[in-house]
Scaffold this active site. Sequence first.
Site, PDB file in Angstrom:
ATOM      1  N   HIS A 168       0.818  -1.220   0.000  1.00  0.00           N
ATOM      2  CA  HIS A 168       0.000   0.000   0.000  1.00  0.00           C
ATOM      3  C   HIS A 168       0.851   1.269   0.000  1.00  0.00           C
ATOM      4  CE1 HIS A 168       0.957   0.973   4.183  1.00  0.00           C
ATOM      5  NE2 HIS A 168       0.806  -0.321   4.450  1.00  0.00           N
ATOM      6  N   GLU A 201      -2.125  -7.014   7.502  1.00  0.00           N
ATOM      7  CA  GLU A 201      -0.779  -6.921   8.040  1.00  0.00           C
ATOM      8  C   GLU A 201      -0.636  -7.797   9.277  1.00  0.00           C
ATOM      9  OE1 GLU A 201       2.217  -6.846   7.828  1.00  0.00           O
ATOM     10  OE2 GLU A 201       2.781  -4.747   7.521  1.00  0.00           O
TER      11      GLU A 201
END
Length: 211
Positions: free
Chosen positions: A10, A83
């Site tokens: 990202h 994550e």
Amino acid sequence: MRRRVVCLRHGQTRWNVEQRFQGHSDIPLDVAGVAQAARAASLLAALGPTAIVSSDLQRAYDTGSALARLTGLGVQVDKDLRERGGGAWEGLTRAEIAAGWPTEYAAWEAPGGEAVADVAERVSEAIRRWVAQLPDDGLLVVASHGAALRLGIARLLGLPEELWSALGGLANCSWSVLEEGRRGWRLLEHNAGTLPEPVISDDRPEAGNGG
């Protein structure tokens, strides 16, 4: 023809800049991160992706959405692409973590956080599930996070855990490309898309620096 996967980290967030452990915290892209996502999308669209899948956290989803807007594809969401959970460390800076948990910091094992082996397993299995839906010459773009992608890639490549640290981190909106071969997966590119720069990630200090 062989199936390929682009593992796209990202774009930048405010917590990345502040070197805070993000983990499962749902932090949005900052202005620079939005621009990074647009730039990455303009490059990756030329590869003609077949499908896009993203973590359910908005920093990854918005990064994948930038590519979706250019390609006309939808963005599928998979929570297993999140994550690495940071437990007690989420929201804290590197300096705060090092001061409060020197032993755990040295091992990069957050109290209440996820073990690296668990993250590697869930991310690699998620990628395998989505790849299985591709045609033989398909290209899957996975929008996810720094530590999650590095660990998932290491597992896909079949590296033993003691060698996972040999694989460097991913900068914001950089990507790695894997190709499925007769003997398994191979790494074609790693941390591509930018000139060398510091990596700010939730990964181990030696791999980079907020996911």
